[in-house]
Write a protein that holds these residues in place. Sequence first.
Motif, mmCIF file in Angstrom:
data_model
loop_
_atom_site.group_PDB
_atom_site.id
_atom_site.type_symbol
_atom_site.label_atom_id
_atom_site.label_comp_id
_atom_site.label_asym_id
_atom_site.label_seq_id
_atom_site.Cartn_x
_atom_site.Cartn_y
_atom_site.Cartn_z
ATOM 1 N N ILE A 21 0.875 -1.387 0.128
ATOM 2 C CA ILE A 21 0.365 -0.224 0.010
ATOM 3 C C ILE A 21 0.945 1.093 0.087
ATOM 4 O O ILE A 21 1.556 1.450 0.404
ATOM 5 C CB ILE A 21 -0.659 -0.142 1.100
ATOM 6 C CG1 ILE A 21 -2.234 1.134 0.899
ATOM 7 C CG2 ILE A 21 -0.403 -0.067 2.481
ATOM 8 C CD1 ILE A 21 -3.336 1.221 2.332
ATOM 9 N N ASP A 22 0.594 2.525 -0.646
ATOM 10 C CA ASP A 22 1.217 3.206 -0.641
ATOM 11 C C ASP A 22 2.876 4.003 -1.196
ATOM 12 O O ASP A 22 3.606 4.589 -1.263
ATOM 13 C CB ASP A 22 1.368 4.835 0.034
ATOM 14 C CG ASP A 22 0.174 4.817 0.893
ATOM 15 O OD1 ASP A 22 -0.456 5.030 0.347
ATOM 16 O OD2 ASP A 22 -0.143 5.105 2.384
ATOM 17 N N VAL A 106 5.911 -5.122 -10.548
ATOM 18 C CA VAL A 106 6.296 -4.500 -9.256
ATOM 19 C C VAL A 106 6.784 -3.343 -8.527
ATOM 20 O O VAL A 106 7.829 -3.092 -8.944
ATOM 21 C CB VAL A 106 7.047 -6.009 -8.143
ATOM 22 C CG1 VAL A 106 6.978 -5.510 -7.021
ATOM 23 C CG2 VAL A 106 6.156 -6.956 -8.664
ATOM 24 N N VAL A 107 5.663 -3.014 -7.711
ATOM 25 C CA VAL A 107 6.270 -1.177 -7.371
ATOM 26 C C VAL A 107 6.951 -1.000 -5.920
ATOM 27 O O VAL A 107 6.287 -1.359 -5.717
ATOM 28 C CB VAL A 107 4.753 -0.012 -7.874
ATOM 29 C CG1 VAL A 107 5.425 0.877 -7.738
ATOM 30 C CG2 VAL A 107 4.689 -0.592 -9.140
ATOM 31 N N PHE A 108 8.009 -0.532 -6.277
ATOM 32 C CA PHE A 108 8.528 -0.159 -4.759
ATOM 33 C C PHE A 108 8.277 1.164 -4.638
ATOM 34 O O PHE A 108 8.805 1.894 -5.131
ATOM 35 C CB PHE A 108 9.755 -1.076 -4.240
ATOM 36 C CG PHE A 108 9.908 -2.812 -4.962
ATOM 37 C CD1 PHE A 108 9.886 -3.187 -3.650
ATOM 38 C CD2 PHE A 108 10.081 -3.488 -6.247
ATOM 39 C CE1 PHE A 108 9.492 -4.814 -4.287
ATOM 40 C CE2 PHE A 108 10.187 -4.476 -6.096
ATOM 41 C CZ PHE A 108 10.069 -5.699 -5.227
ATOM 42 N N ALA A 116 6.711 -5.181 4.313
ATOM 43 C CA ALA A 116 5.737 -6.547 4.693
ATOM 44 C C ALA A 116 4.336 -6.925 3.133
ATOM 45 O O ALA A 116 4.856 -8.079 2.659
ATOM 46 C CB ALA A 116 4.592 -6.293 5.732
ATOM 47 N N GLN A 117 3.804 -6.227 2.474
ATOM 48 C CA GLN A 117 3.225 -6.526 1.607
ATOM 49 C C GLN A 117 3.541 -6.534 0.246
ATOM 50 O O GLN A 117 2.933 -7.613 -0.795
ATOM 51 C CB GLN A 117 1.858 -5.282 1.729
ATOM 52 C CG GLN A 117 0.733 -6.660 0.216
ATOM 53 C CD GLN A 117 0.094 -7.543 0.639
ATOM 54 O OE1 GLN A 117 -0.096 -7.493 2.602
ATOM 55 N NE2 GLN A 117 -1.110 -7.852 0.052
ATOM 56 N N SER A 118 4.743 -5.734 0.558
ATOM 57 C CA SER A 118 5.622 -6.247 -0.910
ATOM 58 C C SER A 118 6.421 -8.084 -0.966
ATOM 59 O O SER A 118 5.726 -8.792 -2.444
ATOM 60 C CB SER A 118 6.583 -5.235 -0.791
ATOM 61 O OG SER A 118 6.830 -3.813 -0.535
ATOM 62 N N ARG A 123 5.247 -13.102 -3.514
ATOM 63 C CA ARG A 123 5.320 -14.904 -2.186
ATOM 64 C C ARG A 123 4.255 -15.898 -3.800
ATOM 65 O O ARG A 123 3.923 -16.467 -4.091
ATOM 66 C CB ARG A 123 4.840 -15.470 -1.428
ATOM 67 C CG ARG A 123 6.393 -15.504 -0.564
ATOM 68 C CD ARG A 123 6.127 -16.000 0.449
ATOM 69 N NE ARG A 123 5.220 -15.982 1.744
ATOM 70 C CZ ARG A 123 5.618 -14.825 2.275
ATOM 71 N NH1 ARG A 123 6.287 -14.235 2.969
ATOM 72 N NH2 ARG A 123 4.601 -14.245 2.952
ATOM 73 N N GLN A 124 3.024 -14.499 -4.234
ATOM 74 C CA GLN A 124 1.544 -14.706 -4.910
ATOM 75 C C GLN A 124 1.987 -15.082 -6.033
ATOM 76 O O GLN A 124 1.844 -16.144 -6.344
ATOM 77 C CB GLN A 124 1.140 -14.095 -4.420
ATOM 78 C CG GLN A 124 -0.308 -14.004 -3.098
ATOM 79 C CD GLN A 124 -1.031 -12.382 -3.260
ATOM 80 O OE1 GLN A 124 -0.312 -11.145 -3.198
ATOM 81 N NE2 GLN A 124 -2.745 -12.458 -2.476
#
Length: 693
Positions: A21-22, A106-108, A116-118, A123-124
């Motif tokens: 998120i964010d 994948v955005v970082f 955490a959600q990254s 993994r998904q």
Amino acid sequence: MAKPRSFPLDRIRNIAIIAHIDAGKTTVTERVLYYTGRTYKIGEVHEGTAVMDWMDQERERGITITAAATTCLWNGHRINIIDTPGHVDFTAEVERSLRVLDGGVVVFDGVAGVEAQSEVVWRQADRYHVPRICFINKMDRIGADFRRVLSMIEQRLKANPLVVQLPLGVESSFAGVIDVVENKLWCFDGNPDSEPEEMPVPDSERARCSQFRKDLVEKVAEVDDQVMEAYLDGKEITPDMLRSALRRVTLANRGVPILCGSALRNKGIQLLLDAVADYLPSPLDVPPVRAVGTKKGDEVARPPQDDAPFCALAFKVVTDPFMGRLVYLRVYSGTVKAGVQVFNSARDKKERIGRLVLMHANRREEIEEADTGSIVATLGLKDTFTGDTLCNPSKPILLESIRFPEPVVSVAIEPKNRSDQDRIGEALNKLAEEDPTFKVDHNSETGQTVVSGMGELHLEVIVGRLFSEFKVGAKVGRPWVAYKETITIPAKSEGKFVRQSGGHGQYGHVYLEVEPGERGTGIQFVDQIKSGVIPKQYIPAVEAGVKEAVETGVFAGYPIVDIKITLYDGSYHEVDSSDIAFKMAGSIALKSCVSRAKPVLLEPVMRLEVSTPEEFLGDIIGDVNTRRGHVEVIETNNELSIVRALIPLAEMFGYASALRSLTQGRATHSMRFEHYDRLPAGLAEKVRTAGRE
């Protein structure tokens, strides 16, 4: 002769944009839509004008709640995009998107790095073998650190990062992107209508660029034979050769190209689109989808070809206030036209495709036909749900469905007045159709309707939608934890159901044995009846009785999980035995077994990550300990400390407010479900006596 396609299959890209998120997923998507000509004005999340965040609640909260789909064109490629939520409570949206898409961006966050959600979404994507590219966003923010994010990708995600772009400048001086493959610089002035300016790499950056290119070639050579051969022979590795190798490595999931930019400042988005076309797969690049033939039970493959038999997976159901029930489909093979009949092999029913539409967030564009590789929505399907397979009626197959996590938080909900009484049930059922992690259960003993979801925010959003979309008023109780029951020792017991009331009576008699199973194995039922002591036609009835009994538990009324149940003996009556009698006998025996097998309660344990200024670290650790938490890791990054801990969900209600008061609002946290663990005996007894009040 085959009809020409609407768009060449090798130029289609089906991608998800995924992140914590964010991190800036929706902002990236808004820029993509602008630069591809899909929108004429850039929408902003913070202003509530983002096209992809179209729900009222998304605009109010400034977060993505539901995965939104769109289609755009870039340099002769059609890119179908799904912008997914980053909040852990809406993880089902990411799960279903990755199940049907071919690639991911994948955005970082350039400051926070891997959050955490990254890790969860990574993994998904690993589970579905989805090739990815990474975009390190927010390089203009204070504290942005490209090398640190690279290191986190390598260490926390166990990935092989392949740096194809470097930032020119950092924080407020971030001005452009150095293309390591082509050895050139692209400058951006921040104006969305300005074209990127191509320039030579500045003298001050040449040594760094040269070193990164050398490292990139060596890393690619380790996992690609063609580059290895050229490298060993001393041949020059040309940009085209390197780009082709990067594509092969990405498609094989042996490496992840790393790009950078600042979506909010309109820097790097055109190059990201080029990378999507260059490195991510078309439907032709992924293996043919595997399925089970429903007639013979054999494994079959459906190649991504328009002339192959039609098959598609329904991955999302939405109740549209204007159009009705929309079902989103990914077409894996063949074509489908509006108005034709298809077969739902998951439910053994024929369905007629109504209208077909290409979705653009909540707007739609009607089409006559969908071909292989398309992501479309259709109206008119009454009996198709998330995870169902639609296929050619003469060539029925069943694709693997989509697995979703179990809900962990529940609340009681009731209508505000009599006029809402009838409508609330219908509205809740429609919401449960849309969201497989949202469950509705009517407790016949208390008369309560209980809804369960992935977290407090998830249930808040559902209740908000009841009012805003369905105009239903509801009163909501305090959230409670979705406990489970299990057993700790093996036990055996008998179940007998005998009724005599003149004429035919009822007779069912079984012996069951229960044993503890491994955590996460669910309910296993084993039939070990020999010599016909119970006729085969009654075995399914015993199993049905057992499975009904495990739903309400024995210890405290919660569902029983992770046990193996063996039916090993019993008896029957020639005249009086029936399905209902054996079902009752199975239920009686199971409850008797479980009560002898030392039942215990299991509680959901969450993985908590808190980012806090160092001065509050001691207070946060103390607070975690008082909540029965266990701190696993503490990391320090500049002046920020990151605490990772395992903590029971029961102790986490209202944590956001507590954290704000502990840290003057300067700390942030994220939380996701980790596993179920045994609840201490003293607390279990309290839960048992308190019930669900």
